[in-house]
Structures are given as structure tokens and as C-alpha cells.
Write an enzyme that holds these catalytic residues in place. Structure first.
Site, PDB file in Angstrom:
ATOM      1  N   GLU A   1      11.879   4.591   9.633  1.00 46.58           N
ATOM      2  CA  GLU A   1      12.270   3.292   9.007  1.00 46.58           C
ATOM      3  C   GLU A   1      13.589   2.985   9.277  1.00 46.58           C
ATOM      4  O   GLU A   1      14.704   3.672   9.378  1.00 46.58           O
ATOM      5  CB  GLU A   1      12.663   3.805   7.315  1.00 46.58           C
TER       6      GLU A   1
ATOM      7  N   GLN B   1       8.369   0.058  11.065  1.00 47.08           N
ATOM      8  CA  GLN B   1       8.514   0.176   9.707  1.00 47.08           C
ATOM      9  C   GLN B   1       9.944  -0.055   9.220  1.00 47.08           C
ATOM     10  O   GLN B   1      11.061   0.515   9.917  1.00 47.08           O
ATOM     11  CB  GLN B   1       8.353   1.613   9.087  1.00 47.08           C
TER      12      GLN B   1
ATOM     13  N   CYS C   1      10.013   5.763   0.188  1.00 48.44           N
ATOM     14  CA  CYS C   1      10.900   6.832   0.471  1.00 48.44           C
ATOM     15  C   CYS C   1      12.120   6.836  -0.844  1.00 48.44           C
ATOM     16  O   CYS C   1      12.515   5.939  -1.362  1.00 48.44           O
ATOM     17  CB  CYS C   1      11.801   6.462   1.719  1.00 48.44           C
TER      18      CYS C   1
ATOM     19  N   ASN D   1      -1.676  10.103   2.491  1.00 49.16           N
ATOM     20  CA  ASN D   1      -0.425  10.682   3.280  1.00 49.16           C
ATOM     21  C   ASN D   1      -0.100  11.916   2.157  1.00 49.16           C
ATOM     22  O   ASN D   1      -0.187  11.649   0.895  1.00 49.16           O
ATOM     23  CB  ASN D   1       0.732   9.709   3.224  1.00 49.16           C
TER      24      ASN D   1
END
Length: 484
Positions: A41, A85, A114, A212
Site C-alpha cells: 500500500e 495498491q 488495512c 484472502n
């Protein structure tokens, strides 16, 4: 690959992981069979300030921040497989970043899962889960604004109904896929995965859902990947920690011995001049409980890429790559010096861009021009700056001995614009400019130490640092990515 873009159906992907998903790890995952790789990220505010730079020495495209850090590095090998990302909470800023990287990546992804403070701060990451309207606004802006696929990665919500409602709203924005980490934002890897939420999400939408979160309990070897996909009901699978520990989990018939995987990773890190502290971090993650082994202790003590290479017996490979890169630098330097200057009015110009990676730490063309002027008993060089309104780029003109010099190229920062002007002046005058590999000039250098400028002795000649010394000089900041 689907026609017109990247397909997210029936794929296995390397998940975005902070500090892990840099170029060496992404290439390693592709080597072992991953279909798609996500970068770590990257925050929109930082990326929006970056300049896109073609790195001809490494054959990469670098996105360089004003402080000269490489925020994102990519290469042709992964161009049609890498997903960029970003962390964002602003539709307009998200689009600026997406358009910046659009020509160099296969898709863009928005992090909406996140739970760490660095991401949730400012409303990014998992903080977006409580603001579905903003999620929709960001995704719609991106889908309508770029030519490549747009995806997002979320965590589940407290109830099945809420999770399903969210993924349905996301689908309507036109995204190509949604990755679902089957844990609540408050939960951590030690908590069990909620497969029922991933299953419900996959049934609720027609776009691919990427499962995920199964690394610890469900995916230990390559054969487990398909079982996880079936159990989740998802179209595809995304792996984080299982791939971080041993990226050959993507390989049919794997895994390979950890030592072989670590060596393969390190070779990519050497080839692409990855920052030593990032390389060391990733290798330590692979060692896990063996980090206190003799190899682990040697790795932890290493401060440079050369020292890491020695720990793994790859010192010859390291030196071979350094020699190859130096040959390329010298060749590019020779080509750039062949360009003829152009005189327009009272200004001498060349198409020169200041490339920081071509100079040792603490050395700049401005420094050499200043010291040459003092040696010749001339007035101090005078710089004049102009800014172009349409893109806020800068161009500087330097005056030396009543003559003016300027680069015809515009720079993203005032500092780089002045350095480019100094390069033009030095090249026209035939004066050394301080590049790596340039012969010793004998010019006095100045360095800023502890906030004060201290002049080195007049007889002390400038000594150019080797690549390993430059690596060591950069090691004080473990978050910086080193440029060549």
C-alpha cells in the site's frame, strides 16, 4: 489475461504487504507461478508528489519523491501483472495517483481493509468500511477516469448482511474485482477466518471475489490453494504471509528449500538495487523462528547489500552485477555528454535533466560549480527561477561570469532545476561535475555536517564512494529506497 485488461478470474495472487511487496518479492512470486502481484500500500498524498523517472541503468520506471526516495519501482517483466495498491480517502487525489501510474501497471487497487493506524489515519484503509458512500465515490471516480481495471480490497463487516450489502454496492461502481479478507477490522491473524462471509460475498456478486486471509490455517503448500478457493466459494485466492514465508508456495510441486528461495530473492534485490534494510527485513521474515541461527545473526548484523550478499555466499554475483551496472552508467554518461549546446539570445542551453542517482551522496553539480567559481576567483553563481503555471514545473538559469546557462527541460522541484542548470554550465565550460566514475577533479568540496557547513582542507581531494559505501551511507533510514 482477458482481452482489454487483466483478468481476476481463477488466479492466484501475491497480496499487498507493507515493506514486503517491493519489486524483488513481486518478481520472485512471478518466477514461482503467481498470476498477479500487488505492490505494498502506497499513500496517495506521497505518491501525488512523485515524478515518474525512467531509470536507464536498472531498466526500471521509478516514482521518485521530492526527497529523492523511490516510492515505487517497477519493470517491464511485471507490467501486465502488477496491481498498484493505494491508500486514499479522497476521490480526486486517488485519480491523480492512478493516472500517474496508469501506463506502467496492469490495474489499480484501493486499500479498504488495512487496520493499522498509518492506514486508517485520515480515513484510509479499514476506516473506509464505515463510510460506504465515500467508497463508492472513490471507485466511481477511478473507474471512469483510467483505462485500466480498478479493484479494491476489504475486510468483512460485523454481519453477513452488511458484508453482502457492501460488496453489492462496490460491484455497481464498475470495478473488475473485489478482494475479501475474511476477518473483522478488529481481528488479527490469530483469530479464525470467517469463510461464511467470503462465501456469501462470492454468491452475491457476478464480479470475481478474491479470497484472502487463509495463510495460517488453510494454506501451507501449493496443493492447499485450490482447496481454499473451493472452501471460500471465491473465484480466486490471494496469499500474504504464506507467500512471504516461502514464495515457492505458488509453484506446483513446491515448496523449494528456504535457502534456495532466499537466494533467488536476494539476486532480484541485487539486480534492482533494492534498499539494504528492506532486503534484510524481507529475508528475516522468511527465516521466522530461525532468525537467531548463525545465518540469521549474520544477516541481522549486515548493514549493506554487499554484506548481506556475503552472508549468503553471493559476493561474486553481487560484484558481477555492480560491474555491469557501472558499465551502463559509463555508457549513458558518454552518450549524454555528446549533446551539443544551443545558444538562444544570451543563454546557452542543453536538454539536461538532473539525475540524483548519478552522483555520490553529499555531492552535487551546484557544489562543484561553486567551488570552481571560488577557485577561479569569480563571483558566486546566481540562480534565477521560473515556474510554469500549467503543471507547476520549474526551470532555473544560472549566471556565471556574466554568462547564462539553462536546461531546456523542466523539473518538478526548484532544487533539481538549479542542479540541471549547474550541469549545463559545467558541461559547456568543460568542468567536472562530480558524477560517479568521473576522474578526481581536485576541487574542494563542502559538506553540511550537523547543520553547519565545514570546508575540507584545500589539499583534500574528493574521493568517490563505491556502490557499497553509498549503500552504507543510506542505511540510516530504513524506509528509504536507494536510487542508482
Amino acid at each position: 489475461m482477458a482481452s482489454g485488461g487483466l483478468s481476476f478470474r481463477n488466479i492466484t495472487a501475491l497480496a499487498p504487504m507493507v515493506r514486503v511487496g517491493t519489486l524483488p518479492m513481486r518478481l520472485l512470486a512471478l518466477d514461482y507461478g503467481a498470476d498477479v502481484v500487488y505492490c505494498e500500500e502506497l499513500i496517495d498524498i506521497k505518491m501525488a508528489k512523485c515524478q515518474r523517472v525512467v531509470n536507464e541503468v536498472l531498466d526500471t520506471v521509478d516514482f521518485v519523491a521530492p526527497d529523492e526516495r523511490v516510492m515505487f519501482r517497477t519493470c517491464e517483466r511485471e507490467k501486465d501483472r502488477v496491481v498498484f495498491q493505494m491508500g486514499t480517502a479522497d476521490p480526486d487525489r486517488a485519480l491523480i495517483v492512478a493516472k500517474l501510474v496508469e501506463q506502467d501497471v496492469a490495474a489499480v487497487d484501493v486499500n479498504m481493509g488495512c487496520p493499522k493506524e498509518y492506514s486508517t489515519k485520515g480515513g484510509m484503509g479499514a476506516a473506509l468500511l464505515s463510510d460506504p458512500d465515500k467508497i463508492v465515490a472513490i471507485l466511481q471516480k477511478l473507474v471512469s477516469g483510467v483505462s485500466i481495471p480498478v479493484t479494491c480490497k476489504i475486510r468483512i463487516l460485523p454481519s453477513l448482511e452488511e458484508t453482502v450489502s457492501l460488496v453489492r454496492r462496490i460491484e455497481k461502481t464498475g470495478v473488475a474485482a473485489v478482494a475479501v479478507h475474511g476477518r473483522l477490522k478488529e481481528e488479527r491473524p490469530r483469530h479464525p477466518l470467517h469463510l461464511d462471509h467470503i462465501q456469501a460475498a462470492a454468491r452475491a456478486v457476478s464480479i470475481p471475489v478474491i479470497a484472502n486471509g487463509g495463510s495460517l490455517d488453510l494454506v501451507k503448500t501449493n496443493s492447499d490453494i485450490e482447496a481454499f478457493r473451493r472452501a471460500s466459494g471465491a473465484s480466486s485466492v490471494m496469499l500474504a504471509r504464506a507467500a512471504m514465508w516461502n514464495a515457492s508456495v505458488f509453484m506446483e510441486g513446491g515448496p523449494l528449500p528456504l535457502e534456495a528461495v532466499m537466494e533467488d530473492y536476494l539476486k532480484h534485490a541485487i539486480r534492482y538495487n533494492n534498499h539494504a534494510f528492506n532486503t534484510k527485513y524481507c529475508l528475516c521474515q522468511m527465516l521466522r523462528d530461525k532468525v537467531e541461527s548463525p545465518l540469521g545473526k549474520q544477516l541481522q548484523a549486515a548493514q549493506t547489500t554487499q554484506e548481506i550478499s556475503e552472508a549468503f555466499g553471493l559476493q561474486e554475483f553481487y560484484q558481477q552485477i555492480q560491474d555491469q551496472l557501472q558499465v551502463k552508467r559509463n555508457s549513458l554518461q558518454s552518450c549524454s555528454q555528446l549533446e551539443e549546446p544551443l545558444v538562444e539570445g544570451d543563454v546557452t542551453m542543453m536538454a539536461v535533466r538532473f539525475e540524483r542517482r548519478e552522483y555520490p551522496p553529499h555531492i552535487t553539480p551546484k557544489m562543484f560549480l561553486l567551488e570552481w567559481s571560488r577557485k577561479e576567483k569569480l563571483e558566486q553563481p546566481l540562480y534565477e527561477m521560473v515556474q510554469r503555471s500549467e503543471d507547476r514545473s520549474f526551470q532555473s538559469t544560472v549566471t556565471v561570469e556574466s554568462k547564462k546557462y539553462r536546461s531546456t527541460l523542466w523539473e518538478k522541484s526548484k532544487k533539481f532545476a538549479e542542479q540541471a542548470a549547474a550541469v549545463v554550465c559545467l558541461r559547456v565550460l568543460g568542468v567536472p561535475e562530480g558524477r560517479i566514475g568521473e576522474e578526481d577533479s581536485g576541487l574542494v568540496c563542502k559538506r553540511k555536517l550537523n547543520g553547519t557547513a565545514e570546508e575540507e582542507g584545500s589539499k583534500k581531494r574528493h574521493v568517490f564512494e563505491t556502490q557499497q559505501e553509498a549503500d552504507s551511507a543510506a542505511s540510516g533510514d530504513s524506509t528509504k529506497s536507494q536510487k542508482l
